[in-house]
Design a protein around this motif. Sequence first.
Motif, PDB file in Angstrom:
ATOM      1  N   LEU A 291      34.731  44.569  44.120  1.00  0.00           N
ATOM      2  CA  LEU A 291      35.458  45.231  45.204  1.00  0.00           C
ATOM      3  C   LEU A 291      36.768  45.815  44.685  1.00  0.00           C
ATOM      4  CD1 LEU A 291      34.861  42.728  48.139  1.00  0.00           C
ATOM      5  CD2 LEU A 291      33.998  45.068  47.973  1.00  0.00           C
ATOM      6  N   LYS A 292      37.390  45.087  43.790  1.00  0.00           N
ATOM      7  CA  LYS A 292      38.666  45.554  43.255  1.00  0.00           C
ATOM      8  C   LYS A 292      38.484  46.896  42.546  1.00  0.00           C
ATOM      9  CE  LYS A 292      41.675  42.363  42.198  1.00  0.00           C
ATOM     10  NZ  LYS A 292      41.996  41.142  41.440  1.00  0.00           N
TER      11      LYS A 292
ATOM     12  N   ASN B  20      40.914  44.834  47.981  1.00  0.00           N
ATOM     13  CA  ASN B  20      41.376  43.539  47.511  1.00  0.00           C
ATOM     14  C   ASN B  20      40.997  42.422  48.464  1.00  0.00           C
ATOM     15  OD1 ASN B  20      42.672  44.207  45.031  1.00  0.00           O
ATOM     16  ND2 ASN B  20      44.216  45.274  46.266  1.00  0.00           N
ATOM     17  N   VAL B  21      40.033  41.616  48.034  1.00  0.00           N
ATOM     18  CA  VAL B  21      39.678  40.417  48.787  1.00  0.00           C
ATOM     19  C   VAL B  21      39.612  39.288  47.776  1.00  0.00           C
ATOM     20  CG1 VAL B  21      38.014  39.326  50.323  1.00  0.00           C
ATOM     21  CG2 VAL B  21      38.244  41.812  50.317  1.00  0.00           C
ATOM     22  N   ALA B  22      40.400  38.224  48.028  1.00  0.00           N
ATOM     23  CA  ALA B  22      40.418  37.098  47.095  1.00  0.00           C
ATOM     24  C   ALA B  22      39.046  36.428  47.070  1.00  0.00           C
ATOM     25  CB  ALA B  22      41.491  36.098  47.522  1.00  0.00           C
ATOM     26  N   PRO B  23      38.701  35.823  45.914  1.00  0.00           N
ATOM     27  CA  PRO B  23      37.356  35.244  45.770  1.00  0.00           C
ATOM     28  C   PRO B  23      37.063  34.117  46.757  1.00  0.00           C
ATOM     29  CG  PRO B  23      38.551  35.201  43.678  1.00  0.00           C
ATOM     30  CD  PRO B  23      39.491  35.741  44.690  1.00  0.00           C
ATOM     31  N   ASN B  24      38.099  33.468  47.278  1.00  0.00           N
ATOM     32  CA  ASN B  24      37.829  32.303  48.138  1.00  0.00           C
ATOM     33  C   ASN B  24      37.733  32.667  49.622  1.00  0.00           C
ATOM     34  OD1 ASN B  24      40.500  32.959  48.456  1.00  0.00           O
ATOM     35  ND2 ASN B  24      41.178  30.837  48.665  1.00  0.00           N
ATOM     36  N   LYS B  25      37.541  33.949  49.915  1.00  0.00           N
ATOM     37  CA  LYS B  25      37.459  34.347  51.324  1.00  0.00           C
ATOM     38  C   LYS B  25      36.014  34.270  51.833  1.00  0.00           C
ATOM     39  CE  LYS B  25      41.800  35.092  51.510  1.00  0.00           C
ATOM     40  NZ  LYS B  25      42.647  34.128  52.215  1.00  0.00           N
TER      41      LYS B  25
ATOM     42  N   ALA C   2      33.159  31.063  40.296  1.00  0.00           N
ATOM     43  CA  ALA C   2      32.778  32.023  39.253  1.00  0.00           C
ATOM     44  C   ALA C   2      31.986  33.175  39.855  1.00  0.00           C
ATOM     45  CB  ALA C   2      31.968  31.304  38.169  1.00  0.00           C
ATOM     46  N   GLN C   3      31.025  32.832  40.719  1.00  0.00           N
ATOM     47  CA  GLN C   3      30.217  33.885  41.344  1.00  0.00           C
ATOM     48  C   GLN C   3      31.080  34.735  42.277  1.00  0.00           C
ATOM     49  OE1 GLN C   3      26.916  32.492  43.727  1.00  0.00           O
ATOM     50  NE2 GLN C   3      26.018  34.536  43.898  1.00  0.00           N
ATOM     51  N   ALA C   4      31.999  34.075  42.971  1.00  0.00           N
ATOM     52  CA  ALA C   4      32.856  34.798  43.915  1.00  0.00           C
ATOM     53  C   ALA C   4      33.758  35.783  43.185  1.00  0.00           C
ATOM     54  CB  ALA C   4      33.691  33.812  44.722  1.00  0.00           C
TER      55      ALA C   4
ATOM     56  N   GLU D 123      40.050  37.177  55.873  1.00  0.00           N
ATOM     57  CA  GLU D 123      41.294  36.400  55.871  1.00  0.00           C
ATOM     58  C   GLU D 123      41.045  34.908  55.724  1.00  0.00           C
ATOM     59  OE1 GLU D 123      42.987  37.624  59.571  1.00  0.00           O
ATOM     60  OE2 GLU D 123      42.990  39.708  58.881  1.00  0.00           O
ATOM     61  N   LYS D 124      39.955  34.432  56.294  1.00  0.00           N
ATOM     62  CA  LYS D 124      39.734  32.984  56.297  1.00  0.00           C
ATOM     63  C   LYS D 124      39.160  32.501  54.974  1.00  0.00           C
ATOM     64  CE  LYS D 124      38.357  30.865  59.995  1.00  0.00           C
ATOM     65  NZ  LYS D 124      37.591  30.475  61.186  1.00  0.00           N
TER      66      LYS D 124
END
Lengths: 190, 721
Positions: free
Chosen positions: B679-680, B685-690, B670-672, B634-635
């Motif tokens: 994962l998708k 679903n986890v956004a790249p900036n987590k 880019a790496q994230a 989440e963070k």
Amino acid sequence: MEIKDNERKVLIEDHDYDGIKELDNKPPPWLMWVFYLTVLWSAGYFGYYVFFGGPNQATEYSKEMAIVDSSKTDSLTKGLDENNIVLLKDEKDLVAGAELFKSKICFTCHGNNGEGNNIGPNLTDNAWIHGNKPNEVFKTIKYGFITKGMLPYKDQLSDQQILELASYILIKFKGSNPANAKAPQGTVIN
Amino acid sequence: MEQQTFYYDNKIVKLFAYATILWAAVALLVGILAALQMAFPILNFGIEFTSFGRIRPIHTNAIIFAFVGNGIFTGVYYSTQRLLKARMFSDLFSKIHFWGWQLIIVCAALTLAAGYTTGKEYAELEWPVDIMIALVWVVFGANVIGTIIKRRVKHLYVSIWFYVASILAVAMLHIVNSIEMPASFLKSYPFYAGVQDALVQWWYGHNAVAFFLTTPYLGLMYYFLPKMANRPVYSYRLSIIHFWSLIFIYIWSGPHHLLYQAMPDWIQSLGVVFSVMLIAPSWGGMINGLLTLRGAWDKVRESPILKFMVVAITAYGMSTFEGPLLSIKSINAISHFTDWTIAHAHVGALAWNGFLTFAMLYWLIPRLFNIELFSKKLANFHFWIGTLGILLWAVPMYWASFIQILMWKEFNAEGTLAYPNFLQTVTQINPFYYTRVIGGSLYLVGFLVMVYNLIKTIKAGKFVSEEEATAPALEKSEKRSALSETAHRWLERKPVRFAIYIFIAVAIGGAIEVIPLIVVKSNIPTIASVKPYTPLELEGRDIYIKEGCYNCHSQMVRPFRSETERYGEYSKVGEFVYDHPFQFGSKRTGPDLARTGVVGGKMYKPAMWHYNHMMNPQTTSQGSNMPAYPWLAEKDIDLDGTAAKINAMRTVGVPYPEGYELKAKADLLAQAQLISDELKAVQINVAPNKELIALIAYLHKLGKDISIQNVIDTTSNPVKK
């Protein structure tokens, strides 16, 4: 401060710190000997390992592995012909396979009864991602499919154990219809 | 000689005593929480502030710096004034010291709970707190040295020698180990890299034990024990011998925390021999303490205070015998990374520091309040339940460690590990983690009984804030006459010279070990394929540190068959050159993570496994005692801080090109994205900036670089067949 009569001769008269007196007893000789011996031992140890060629940790490791490699080659290469796997049907072997399924970490990704979970696929239906021929299942367990999450077990299980496991999965799971079964994944093979 | 009248400052002693009791309560409670969490992971509560990785540093820091620290100051402020027949040098310094130290403790607790940590054990506090510690310590040192200067007693007593050694050594250790480059207000990177950082840290860590938990307490023992027993110190000569040998030898032994690890062999050998040589100097303290009680054993039977002292001193002797044993390489090979070390540390902390502090408080508080102790019976009860608590704490942990060692090392006939799944070796010892909770709780009950006893005493008594004393002024120092005065006796009345000699004695060992490792290049052979962390991996590493993963996971495969079979290629010195700080770890509650990035290796797990494991470890590892880390998904990663981190890393020597900080954010995203997409593909679903994405990137980097150049273990590789 309470001074006993026999301590008078070792009492240091002019030492008085907030009433604390000190005696001039000799340190126990055995303690001094412990000290001298540890110093001596240390000099020997350091000299041997640092200056006179005692083994360093890398050579110790090579030695350990050399002994192991020579003794373990037989048991590991004694393995089976991976392209011609014959399942074990003996109840004893299937029980052994079931034990392995529980004690190794199979169940963590495939469920306690092979029903699958959010990580691994259902092993009880007739859909297979990497095939369901005995040699295919055997190799899947042995070498894994790292990128898909299936770990290789070649270092954790002997060929015999992998065979027991594959036999258990292919014989006992088929059509067992466990609770919470995961939807089929892969190709349906009848 | 004219008698001078002056007043001892008891108020500062009282304040420190109260702080000792308060922080002991906090530290013990947090300790019990940590013990409970290891037995029942649900008690991590799924929130970051109460997760084991943050709780454990709070516990260790609270015990060492809050409980024992205030205990030291209580005893030092009481005894120094009396041994030197002088009030403390400055009441203002005393106040600054007291309130400054308490403020540091509060800051420490808050920052550690919030995840601000350097990731170096017992030196976890971030740079602003480090600076506060240094300043307050200097005030403390100045206060004691000032008191020595204006003393009315010509010679310094052995307690004062130990206090001075502690003050100087702790200042040196703290400052050298805390040289770090701030990247932001509460984030810094140590100046030293990898193996160097490890050596400096354990030089510090080991000597925090030496000069914070040991030498000040020896000083306290030399004052309070003769007072309590009303008996003279057994041997002045032994005091001299064991004082100098102890402080000189102790400082060299840090490398015994790094045996069989990625550390040049010669440094390890120094660590071994100096640890073994420590037996007699340490025992000198125990012997001098126990023999002081010679002829007073009838008093020990009567007095709970002396009972506490006897157990404390005996435990000190046992610990300082066990310590050198654990420093012998063949024993360390099995004990390291297990609960054996934890048991060893707790015998020292619970019995030596804890019991000695309790004895001191039972003796001190009635004197400060001019009254008898409320109840000797309750003190006796405290002694017995505390002793039982220590036994129930330590014995199960020793037992657990033996079981786990055997399981880690056992091979079956086929030549594979008998317990390849690390988890089996954890669930096996879980019952011992329950027992430990009982031991700790008994100890706490005893402590609470003491608090009640002392409150009753305080309520009934009347506090003597200013205690009147008289003594003649100090005579002018005369020249030494070789006939009537030994060299040491002369030194005892030359405090400045004495302090300089002490400093030389404690500085030599560290200098000889640390400086060559930093200056001489051949000590750290470079590995060309080892590359600096990408910005995403760096952020992931900071999360690894922030969540305190190092408290339970090592990143150090030792060169043993049982470890290379389980984890992969053993760790090399050159692999860690970009690690600020190093993360070798010291305990394996979970498995080693040094090779989690080697695709196809024994420790590699795909991103989806890591996701499931972090969200709820029980789904992938039934029976695991690892806490869940749901907040990581989440963070958000603090993308605005990345550039400053790259700059700080470059300052400490990581070769990021000039201007790379400007590109870092784009590279990171880019790496994230790649990991997020991976994962998708499996419906996660986890956004790249987590934060979780960064942590996975870091875990997938670990140990990977070396495998590119040096293909791992080929004996069981299918490619060969």
